[in-house]
Design an enzyme around this catalytic site. Sequence first.
Site, PDB file in Angstrom:
ATOM      1  N   ASN A 126       0.798  -1.224   0.000  1.00  0.00           N
ATOM      2  CA  ASN A 126       0.000   0.000   0.000  1.00  0.00           C
ATOM      3  C   ASN A 126       0.835   1.281   0.000  1.00  0.00           C
ATOM      4  OD1 ASN A 126       0.746  -0.649   2.652  1.00  0.00           O
ATOM      5  ND2 ASN A 126      -1.021   0.398   3.532  1.00  0.00           N
ATOM      6  N   CYS A 149      -3.045   1.733   6.847  1.00  0.00           N
ATOM      7  CA  CYS A 149      -3.218   1.170   8.185  1.00  0.00           C
ATOM      8  C   CYS A 149      -3.739   2.178   9.188  1.00  0.00           C
ATOM      9  CB  CYS A 149      -1.899   0.574   8.681  1.00  0.00           C
ATOM     10  SG  CYS A 149      -0.538   1.759   8.645  1.00  0.00           S
ATOM     11  N   GLU A 192       4.702  -3.394  12.729  1.00  0.00           N
ATOM     12  CA  GLU A 192       3.644  -2.411  12.527  1.00  0.00           C
ATOM     13  C   GLU A 192       2.503  -3.150  11.850  1.00  0.00           C
ATOM     14  OE1 GLU A 192       1.390   0.059  10.235  1.00  0.00           O
ATOM     15  OE2 GLU A 192       3.344   0.715   9.472  1.00  0.00           O
ATOM     16  N   GLU A 217       8.827   3.804  14.290  1.00  0.00           N
ATOM     17  CA  GLU A 217       9.527   4.221  13.077  1.00  0.00           C
ATOM     18  C   GLU A 217       9.492   5.734  12.991  1.00  0.00           C
ATOM     19  OE1 GLU A 217       8.718   0.271  10.327  1.00  0.00           O
ATOM     20  OE2 GLU A 217       7.389   1.999  10.078  1.00  0.00           O
TER      21      GLU A 217
END
Length: 513
Positions: free
Chosen positions: A180, A314, A280, A489
Amino acid sequence: MLSIPVFVGFHPITFPNPRMTSIRPHFDNPELIRDAAFVNGEWVRSSGSTFEVTDPATGQVIAKLPDQPVAVVDEAIEAASNAFKSYRKTTTRQRSAWLRNLFNLMTENAQDLGKIVSWENGKPLAEAVGEVKYAASYFEWFAEEAPRVYGTVIQPANPSNRVFTERVPVGVCGIVCPWNFPSAMITRKAAPAFAAGCTVVLKPDSQTPLSALALAYLAQKAGFPPGVFNVVLSHTKTPEFGLKLCKSPKIRKVSFTGSTAVGKILMQQSASTLKKLSMELGGNAPFIVFEDADLDAAVAQALACKFRGMGQTCVCANRLYVQRTVMDKFSAKLANEVSKFVIGPGLQDNVTHGPLINAKAIQKVEEHVQDATEKGAKVVLAGGRLPELGDNFYAPTILSNVPSNARVNSEETFGPLCAITAFDTAEEVVKYANDTELGLASYVFSKNIDTVYTVAEALEAGMVSCNTGLFSEASIPFGGVKESGFGREGSLHGIEDYTVLKTITIGGLPERL
């Protein structure tokens, strides 16, 4: 040119039929399009089987890449392991220079890189170029962070001892990325790894591997030594590739972005070597609008948050909770704006929203819509498939009065379904929002600072965004809690996940003068 009418929401719009139009972008730098894997500084074209990369807008094949044997992962790990021995000894200023070079190269080639993202992922070109610039910013950020990995001095009880700590690179890192964000998901992981002194073996998603290969090409041009960045390719053997990365004792860290279910499998597979992990994982973001919020601003932010990438991110709003007194007004405003979307192939002019990644994605949206309406949800804006455009096109659906037991409230849709549930009190909506095993992002809209602060504190999420639907940037820690994963991150904390803390004690020293 033949045209077909397409109805999106309330407004008819017209597009050239993409099934009759071959959309191959022009690249100013055609060298960015690679047809091989990248191992130890060499482009590897394994003989044997290949897999096809298709444009989700047209279904056309845009590339054929080697479907490599599992043995290539061992080769890439060995190359990265050998490179690590010398790369870890490079100065932070040297690594910073290479990272800055890569940032500059991405910036110079942003338009071409955006075309690659749009071509293989489907998102509109403007959005794709925005992703590339966002992706490049991680190389810029960690070019600046590389020289700033500090240790500490500790005062021990024993006066003849001196103690200090230092952060050292964890080692070879295995990175597994989704489709994505085919550029940004890589740079968020690779940039801090390179900055810390780690080497990388990357397995990109087989639906969107061209962006990864373009980054490998630019990393080579930026001056990174052979073996520091390796990209392996497979479609049919993806689980076996992941298993190799997890089981290899030479891989000291695995970073993964994807579903919670796959993340759990990778954790289990990594247990035998007790690797350091960053995960993640899935999201189920609540988007909470109180009656005192600026509704126009909340609608605008909902559009940006919910429909970015056609809902395939997400951190997209998955559950919209709107205070009952303003739910109908909010829903109507939102539907009016969504009806203005221009849906079509991402590389076509004036398109605001592209296709979904594949037919399976559309099927999940349809299942969630059917489930919610059967349980009493009201259709505010009827979406649905757009077969005139192509198999993967779907106009957004907006539902209101969605009951709490609807599947959309417990499962991540990952598509353009906007499901709105009414609430009455802050205590009630916090309970709704936290009633999930996931906890990645959440959103709160209110003009009352007391409401914003207390609700933000109460939400069980790694990131809470207040009065804005877009918050991601390189300087901000990105990550979740609960079954949305762990590790961060970006930001000054992002490099820590690619280091280990070493303590050094020197004993038998004389008393201080």
